[in-house]
Design a protein around this motif. Sequence first.
Motif, short mmCIF file in Angstrom:
data_model
loop_
_atom_site.label_atom_id
_atom_site.label_comp_id
_atom_site.label_asym_id
_atom_site.label_seq_id
_atom_site.Cartn_x
_atom_site.Cartn_y
_atom_site.Cartn_z
N TYR A 30 0.84 -1.20 0.00
CA TYR A 30 0.00 0.00 0.00
C TYR A 30 0.87 1.26 0.00
O TYR A 30 0.62 2.20 -0.76
N HIS A 31 1.90 1.27 0.85
CA HIS A 31 2.79 2.43 0.93
C HIS A 31 3.51 2.65 -0.40
O HIS A 31 3.63 3.78 -0.88
N GLU A 32 3.99 1.56 -0.99
CA GLU A 32 4.74 1.67 -2.24
C GLU A 32 3.87 2.22 -3.37
O GLU A 32 4.34 2.97 -4.22
N THR A 34 1.39 4.32 -3.00
CA THR A 34 0.88 5.66 -2.70
C THR A 34 1.97 6.65 -2.32
O THR A 34 1.73 7.86 -2.38
N SER A 35 3.15 6.22 -1.98
CA SER A 35 4.15 7.09 -1.37
C SER A 35 4.65 8.21 -2.28
O SER A 35 5.02 9.27 -1.80
N LYS A 36 4.65 8.02 -3.56
CA LYS A 36 5.18 9.03 -4.47
C LYS A 36 4.07 9.74 -5.25
O LYS A 36 4.34 10.48 -6.19
N GLU A 38 2.25 12.22 -4.57
CA GLU A 38 2.32 13.67 -4.54
C GLU A 38 3.40 14.21 -5.48
O GLU A 38 3.44 15.40 -5.77
N ALA A 44 3.83 6.13 -8.23
CA ALA A 44 2.77 5.63 -7.37
C ALA A 44 1.43 6.10 -7.93
O ALA A 44 1.10 7.28 -7.81
N ARG A 47 -3.47 7.79 -4.76
CA ARG A 47 -3.31 8.86 -3.77
C ARG A 47 -3.48 8.34 -2.34
O ARG A 47 -2.88 8.86 -1.42
N THR A 48 -4.33 7.34 -2.15
CA THR A 48 -4.66 6.89 -0.80
C THR A 48 -4.62 5.36 -0.69
O THR A 48 -4.74 4.66 -1.70
N HIS A 49 -4.49 4.90 0.53
CA HIS A 49 -4.57 3.46 0.79
C HIS A 49 -5.96 2.93 0.44
O HIS A 49 -6.10 1.80 0.01
#
Length: 148
Positions: A30-32, A34-36, A38, A44, A47-49
């Motif tokens: 999930y982090h991978e 969404t992390s980029k 922005e 990524a 935008r969100t999990h």
Amino acid sequence: MTCPEGVIMSENSVIRKDRVNIDDDVIGIYHELTSKAEEGGELAPFRTHKDVFMLAVVLGYRRDMRRPAPSGAKHTIRREVFSEEDYQLLEAIAVATTGDVNVLLNQGEILTIAEEYAQAGIHDVKAELLDQGGQPLRNLVAMLVGKS
């Protein structure tokens, strides 16, 4: 056992009315994804999990694969984060899965069904978007148009 709203739950059911759980073992995916976001979304695509969760639910459902989340550390997404359209999709999947419209009376069961599909589907999301090399956003587009 009966919860305060009068919904009958089995002794083994977890009374949870307002959130979905994401297993700690898969939160890195999930982090991978969404992390980029922005930074333009190329690396990524989400935008969100919640957005990753919704894709994982749909892929798990499409492949008819459910997997209960293992016990242990969890991350949560509150029900309020889901749009009405998101929640209607989760309701439709719950009805299709159980074959019973009465499932709509139990938000906890709707969210548990979604969790289980997401727990299975997140591995497909990873395989399709992260494990193939290239940019996850381009891999997502290829998957959606059937070129993966």
